[in-house]
Design a protein around this motif. Structure first.
Motif, PDB file in Angstrom:
ATOM      1  N   ARG A  94       0.488  -1.140  -0.104  1.00  6.87           N
ATOM      2  CA  ARG A  94      -0.251  -0.494  -0.101  1.00  6.87           C
ATOM      3  C   ARG A  94       1.111   1.463   0.334  1.00  6.87           C
ATOM      4  N   ASN A  95       0.759   2.210  -1.236  1.00  8.75           N
ATOM      5  CA  ASN A  95       1.406   3.256  -0.758  1.00  8.75           C
ATOM      6  C   ASN A  95       0.477   4.519   0.974  1.00  8.75           C
ATOM      7  N   MET A  96       1.632   4.539   1.322  1.00 11.67           N
ATOM      8  CA  MET A  96       1.928   4.899   2.621  1.00 11.67           C
ATOM      9  C   MET A  96       1.783   6.480   2.188  1.00 11.67           C
ATOM     10  N   PHE A  97       2.664   6.965   1.850  1.00  8.05           N
ATOM     11  CA  PHE A  97       2.998   8.347   0.922  1.00  8.05           C
ATOM     12  C   PHE A  97       3.545   8.739  -0.057  1.00  8.05           C
ATOM     13  N   SER A  98       4.027   9.506  -1.007  1.00  2.30           N
ATOM     14  CA  SER A  98       4.958   9.568  -2.008  1.00  2.30           C
ATOM     15  C   SER A  98       4.293  11.534  -2.894  1.00  2.30           C
ATOM     16  N   GLY A  99       5.735  12.127  -2.676  1.00  2.47           N
ATOM     17  CA  GLY A  99       5.818  13.165  -3.503  1.00  2.47           C
ATOM     18  C   GLY A  99       7.089  13.315  -3.091  1.00  2.47           C
TER      19      GLY A  99
ATOM     20  N   ILE B 117       2.728  17.232   1.041  1.00  2.73           N
ATOM     21  CA  ILE B 117       2.066  15.876   2.212  1.00  2.73           C
ATOM     22  C   ILE B 117       2.391  16.075   3.563  1.00  2.73           C
ATOM     23  N   GLY B 118       2.456  16.969   4.749  1.00  2.00           N
ATOM     24  CA  GLY B 118       2.902  16.478   5.134  1.00  2.00           C
ATOM     25  C   GLY B 118       3.889  16.764   6.612  1.00  2.00           C
ATOM     26  N   ARG B 119       4.495  18.083   6.968  1.00  2.00           N
ATOM     27  CA  ARG B 119       5.843  17.224   7.726  1.00  2.00           C
ATOM     28  C   ARG B 119       5.181  17.220   9.337  1.00  2.00           C
ATOM     29  N   ASN B 120       6.209  16.500   9.386  1.00  2.00           N
ATOM     30  CA  ASN B 120       5.800  15.648  10.740  1.00  2.00           C
ATOM     31  C   ASN B 120       4.391  14.866  11.095  1.00  2.00           C
ATOM     32  N   THR B 121       4.087  14.367  10.023  1.00  2.00           N
ATOM     33  CA  THR B 121       2.900  13.956   9.825  1.00  2.00           C
ATOM     34  C   THR B 121       3.394  12.904   9.950  1.00  2.00           C
ATOM     35  N   VAL B 122       3.305  11.494  11.076  1.00  2.35           N
ATOM     36  CA  VAL B 122       3.317  10.163  11.150  1.00  2.35           C
ATOM     37  C   VAL B 122       2.456   8.682  10.594  1.00  2.35           C
ATOM     38  N   TYR B 123       2.898   8.130   9.237  1.00  2.00           N
ATOM     39  CA  TYR B 123       2.649   7.110   8.817  1.00  2.00           C
ATOM     40  C   TYR B 123       3.006   5.841   9.647  1.00  2.00           C
TER      41      TYR B 123
ATOM     42  N   ALA C  54      13.579   5.379  25.604  1.00  2.00           N
ATOM     43  CA  ALA C  54      13.935   5.785  25.528  1.00  2.00           C
ATOM     44  C   ALA C  54      13.244   7.106  23.842  1.00  2.00           C
ATOM     45  N   LEU C  55      12.423   6.986  23.876  1.00  2.00           N
ATOM     46  CA  LEU C  55      11.769   8.204  22.860  1.00  2.00           C
ATOM     47  C   LEU C  55      10.648   8.918  23.810  1.00  2.00           C
ATOM     48  N   MET C  56      10.780   8.447  24.917  1.00  2.00           N
ATOM     49  CA  MET C  56       9.899   9.819  25.455  1.00  2.00           C
ATOM     50  C   MET C  56      10.569  10.807  25.750  1.00  2.00           C
ATOM     51  N   CYS C  57      10.114  11.696  25.904  1.00  2.00           N
ATOM     52  CA  CYS C  57      10.086  13.494  26.148  1.00  2.00           C
ATOM     53  C   CYS C  57      11.160  13.192  25.260  1.00  2.00           C
ATOM     54  N   ASP C  58      11.232  13.908  23.690  1.00  2.00           N
ATOM     55  CA  ASP C  58      12.399  13.646  22.952  1.00  2.00           C
ATOM     56  C   ASP C  58      11.626  14.577  21.649  1.00  2.00           C
ATOM     57  N   VAL C  59      10.521  15.149  22.356  1.00  2.00           N
ATOM     58  CA  VAL C  59      10.080  16.607  21.449  1.00  2.00           C
ATOM     59  C   VAL C  59       9.588  15.841  20.309  1.00  2.00           C
ATOM     60  N   ASP C  60       9.346  14.020  20.040  1.00  2.00           N
ATOM     61  CA  ASP C  60       9.215  13.525  18.894  1.00  2.00           C
ATOM     62  C   ASP C  60       7.900  12.930  19.431  1.00  2.00           C
ATOM     63  N   ASP C  61       6.526  12.805  17.991  1.00  2.49           N
ATOM     64  CA  ASP C  61       5.766  12.326  18.564  1.00  2.49           C
ATOM     65  C   ASP C  61       6.153  11.174  18.018  1.00  2.49           C
ATOM     66  N   ASP C  62       6.541   9.519  18.668  1.00  3.47           N
ATOM     67  CA  ASP C  62       6.314   8.255  18.745  1.00  3.47           C
ATOM     68  C   ASP C  62       4.774   7.947  18.794  1.00  3.47           C
ATOM     69  N   CYS C  63       4.548   8.105  19.494  1.00  2.81           N
ATOM     70  CA  CYS C  63       3.035   7.579  19.716  1.00  2.81           C
ATOM     71  C   CYS C  63       2.124   7.459  18.913  1.00  2.81           C
ATOM     72  N   GLY C  64       2.341   8.845  18.544  1.00  2.00           N
ATOM     73  CA  GLY C  64       1.159   9.021  17.281  1.00  2.00           C
ATOM     74  C   GLY C  64      -0.227   9.830  18.044  1.00  2.00           C
ATOM     75  N   ASP C  65      -0.292  10.190  18.933  1.00  5.77           N
ATOM     76  CA  ASP C  65      -0.753  10.612  19.651  1.00  5.77           C
ATOM     77  C   ASP C  65      -0.716  12.448  20.593  1.00  5.77           C
TER      78      ASP C  65
END
Length: 357
Positions: free
Chosen positions: A116-121, A127-133, A190-201
């Motif tokens: 399946r095509n998740m994103f392309s461009g 496409i959307g910066r910082n968008t989580v797929y 290790a991914l907590m509180c690193d300013v990156d959305d790793d959970c998706g919410d």
């Protein structure tokens, strides 16, 4: 002096450098020093095996330069069927100044280009910066396509990746070294509180104690310390470069026969050299000249001096020579006979004055 000038300029630019580096580290996920970069150019046609604790940034290569007519596919896959893969677009610019997308980056859900095509461009503005797929399985694939002959267009791309799994697959619980997101996903702590959305919410970046309980004061202090260390390293490198340039310039000038003088402190003013006082010119020597004759109209002299004392008494002659001596070559002069000075005649009487008594 040159070095002091460069140091003062560097210190004046310190606040600006701190701000720039702070934004840079935020854009790099705060921990740029520990970020794992995965370069795609040497993984074309290959599969990268990942685990629960794996995360990082996917780039083409250092500098993001790629050649024209490039068609590269790389796959991320996990041996654990429970794991899923998150892809988040940090940067995507393959457009450059062109109006249409000549080069594209495409993400597929699964192995190869059949999923399946998740994103392309070619531009994250669309496409959307910082968008989580998120993938639906344990594999995703990325494809860079530059088949129209352009290549090396724009600033390249940065795609962040991380692992998660659904807590429902493990009895609704996460492992002790994992964080349970509000959407029931399990991610590495290790991914907590690193300013990156790793959970998706974004529950892994929440300051709510019921969720991640992030203390961003410590995060920004860590960013500031990292930025300060980076600035110190930059200043030291600049100083070393300046010292090297000064050394090379001195060496070249010394080899060419020139003397380089760098005053370390202000020199004392030179004392004036005492000059000898000018000697007066000697008076010109005049030739001997006779005294001028006495003027005829000079006043008459004072009356004559009184008569002097009589002359010295006559001295007896030399005694006769002793017999036996040979006669002298010249006769003996007669004895000296003093002669008295003549009396001066009286001055003539002026008829205007009576005769003196």
């Amino acid at each position: 002096m040159l070095m002091m000038g460069m140091l003062s300029r560097a210190s004046s630019m310190m606040p600006l450098l701190l701000s720039v580096l702070g934004v840079f580290f935020l854009s790099q996920g705060c921990f740029g020093a520990s970020t794992n970069y995965l370069y795609m150019y040497n993984k074309c046609g290959q599969t990268k095996n990942v685990g629960m604790k794996d995360s990082g940034i996917i780039r083409w290569r250092r500098g993001d330069g790629y050649q024209s007519n490039t068609d590269c596919i790389m796959t991320l896959a996990s041996a654990d069927p429970r794991l899923r893969i998150n892809l988040r677009i940090e940067k995507l610019d393959l457009r450059g100044s062109s109006l249409a997308c000549m080069d594209t980056l495409t993400a597929y859900d699964g192995r190869g280009a059949l999923g399946r095509n998740m994103f392309s461009g070619c531009d994250d503005d669309y496409i959307g910066r910082n968008t989580v797929y998120s993938s639906s399985g344990n594999a995703v694939s990325l494809r860079l396509s530059s088949t129209l002959g352009f290549g090396n267009v724009g600033d390249g791309f940065k795609i962040a990746y991380s692992m998660f799994y659904d807590a429902a697959l493990s009895g609704g619980r996460c492992q002790p070294d994992e964080f349970r997101c509000s959407n029931s996903r399990c991610i590495s702590k290790a991914l907590m509180c690193d300013v990156d959305d790793d959970c998706g919410d974004r529950s892994d970046e929440s300051d709510n104690k019921a969720e991640a309980g992030c203390d961003f004061t410590k995060v920004f202090m860590k960013i500031g310390m990292t930025a300060m260390i980076s600035i110190i390293v930059v200043v030291v490198l600049v100083c070393l470069c300046c010292c090297g340039v000064i050394y090379v310039v001195r060496k070249r000038r010394g080899s060419s026969g020139q003397t380089v003088t760098i005053p370390m402190q202000p020199a004392a003013p030179a004392q004036p050299t005492p000059q000898p006082s000018p000697q007066p010119a000697p008076y010109p020597v005049k030739p001997d000249q006779p005294y001028p004759p006495q003027q005829p109209d000079s006043p008459p002299q004072h009356p004559g001096y009184p008569p002097q004392q009589p002359g010295y008494p006559p001295q007896p002659g030399y005694p006769p020579q002793q017999p036996g001596y040979p006669p002298q070559g010249e006769p003996v002069p007669p004895p000296y006979q003093p002669v008295g000075y003549p009396s001066a005649p009286p001055p003539p009487q002026d008829p205007a004055y009576p005769p003196q008594q």
